[in-house]
Design an enzyme around this catalytic site. Structure first.
Site, PDB file in Angstrom:
ATOM      1  N   GLY A 252      45.695  52.892 114.417  1.00 64.65           N
ATOM      2  CA  GLY A 252      45.428  51.800 113.468  1.00 64.65           C
ATOM      3  C   GLY A 252      46.350  52.219 112.518  1.00 64.65           C
ATOM      4  N   ASP A 253      46.091  53.629 111.993  1.00 63.18           N
ATOM      5  CA  ASP A 253      46.875  53.865 110.636  1.00 63.18           C
ATOM      6  C   ASP A 253      48.642  53.757 110.913  1.00 63.18           C
ATOM      7  OD1 ASP A 253      44.505  56.644 110.342  1.00 63.18           O
ATOM      8  OD2 ASP A 253      44.252  54.658 110.038  1.00 63.18           O
TER       9      ASP A 253
HETATM   10  O1  TA6 Z   1      41.791  56.378 111.355  1.00 58.86           O
HETATM   11  C1  TA6 Z   1      41.766  57.852 111.520  1.00 58.86           C
HETATM   12  C2  TA6 Z   1      41.400  58.573 110.508  1.00 58.86           C
HETATM   13  O2  TA6 Z   1      42.234  58.489 109.484  1.00 58.86           O
HETATM   14  C3  TA6 Z   1      41.048  59.965 110.718  1.00 58.86           C
HETATM   15  O3  TA6 Z   1      42.361  60.769 110.369  1.00 58.86           O
HETATM   16  C4  TA6 Z   1      40.116  60.372 109.752  1.00 58.86           C
HETATM   17  O4  TA6 Z   1      40.629  60.811 108.328  1.00 58.86           O
HETATM   18  C5  TA6 Z   1      39.258  58.902 109.308  1.00 58.86           C
HETATM   19  O5  TA6 Z   1      40.178  58.068 110.061  1.00 58.86           O
HETATM   20  C6  TA6 Z   1      39.158  58.835 107.908  1.00 58.86           C
HETATM   21  O6  TA6 Z   1      38.399  57.440 107.958  1.00 58.86           O
HETATM   22  P1  TA6 Z   1      37.902  56.962 106.780  1.00 58.86           P
HETATM   23  O7  TA6 Z   1      37.323  55.301 107.135  1.00 58.86           O
HETATM   24  O8  TA6 Z   1      36.861  57.715 106.375  1.00 58.86           O
HETATM   25  O9  TA6 Z   1      38.826  56.816 105.643  1.00 58.86           O
END
Ligand code: TA6
Length: 309
Positions: A252-253
């Site tokens: 997603g990122d």
């Molecule tokens: O989408 C993956 C991720 O970015 C992981 O790398 C981990 O850092 C997590 O999600 C963080 O999610 P949040 O919703 O707590 O910012």
């Protein structure tokens, strides 16, 4: 330039296991990979691999904060963080042959009102040379529920584009700031509308409701089915070829990072969708979070199907 905001940064620790997890036992980790994480830092890494001039900002603190900055320097990503008293969190991603990926996400440290005020005071200067700003992920305890709405309004008042990727109350309030783009997944849509999404038709209906609030680009990530885009030109689905994924964390990122590049390069919506789905799919082929091999993206993009709904 693309500036990514990560208020709740994280040392992401990927544990690669050779056996399936058995709770209540001692499990030996075969391989550990640490990366600068938190959604916005995955976005920054991906945007940089796409060739964009990238800066990472947000909040970091303590020894973990120093380590996170060193990881970004190793990735050659320029950063300009607000340093806080609390300790930057860790998030664990356990990859095992039985379950694939299981994530344990720490909440993060407390942020004081003074630290929030200082970050917001410096924010316009930090983003002054940015064309696109991305705002991603959860928000640490102690920060205002309207923090994202405030930041979105600041970015827009400076004439810049802004992508919001978050969930829950922060997504609800952030939408009121009318960002250029939002990218909720199906779970986030259900929470936003207090409803159950049963099929693709529902997804389209709810995405249109968000678009009709005045958000020019609404993207709904669909996992292995790619993503949906609702915009002025119409409604599109970008569908990747079937593939054997390695690690879906960060897809997603990665999609946000690629859309930020698409907005910066003024790509046509369907071209930006195709590019973003290819980058997100390439990330799924990597064992590492929020990174991809450009050759994988370039191969996958040839087989992305764009369907106008
Ligand atoms: O989408 C993956 C991720 O970015 C992981 O790398 C981990 O850092 C997590 O999600 C963080 O999610 P949040 O919703 O707590 O910012």
């Amino acid at each position: 330039m693309i500036t990514t905001v990560t208020l709740n940064a994280s040392i992401d620790k990927a544990y690669h296991m050779t056996k399936k997890i058995e709770n209540g036992t001692v499990m030996r980790v075969a391989k550990t990979h640490n990366s600068a994480g938190g959604k916005g830092l995955n976005v920054a890494r991906v945007a940089k691999i796409c060739g964009a001039d990238t800066k990472a900002t947000g909040l970091v603190g303590g020894y973990n904060g120093e380590y996170l900055e060193s990881l970004l320097e190793a990735d050659r990503i320029f950063h300009e963080f607000e340093h806080i008293k609390g300790e930057t969190r860790s998030c664990i991603n356990i990859l095992d042959p039985e379950y694939g990926s299981t994530e344990y996400l720490e909440a993060g440290c407390e942020v004081t009102p003074e630290e929030e005020k200082s970050f917001l005071k410096n924010f316009p200067e930090i983003i002054k040379n940015s064309d696109v700003v991305t705002i991603s992920g959860s928000v640490p305890n102690g920060m205002g529920k309207d923090i994202y709405q405030k930041m979105i309004q600041m970015v827009k008042s400076l004439g810049k584009k802004v992508i919001l990727d978050t969930s829950g109350e922060y997504l609800k309030k952030g939408i009121e700031g009318l960002p250029t783009m939002v990218k909720p997944n199906q779970d986030e849509i259900e929470a936003l509308f207090h409803t159950k999404v049963n099929n693709r038709t529902d997804v389209v209906e709810y995405a249109k409701k968000i678009y009709e609030k005045g958000i020019p680009y609404v993207v709904i990530s669909l996992g292995g089915d790619g993503a949906l885009l609702v915009c002025e030109k119409g409604i599109y689905q970008g569908k990747p070829p079937k593939m054997k994924v390695v690690n879906t964390v960060g897809c997603g990122d990665s999609m946000v990072g690629a859309f930020a590049v698409g907005l910066e390069r003024n790509m046509e919506p369907e071209d930006a969708l195709k590019y973003a789905v290819a980058v997100a799919s390439a990330n799924a082929l990597s064992p590492y979070t929020g990174t991809f091999r450009p050759e994988n993206r370039d191969e996958i993009i040839k087989n992305i199907e764009i369907i106008k709904l």
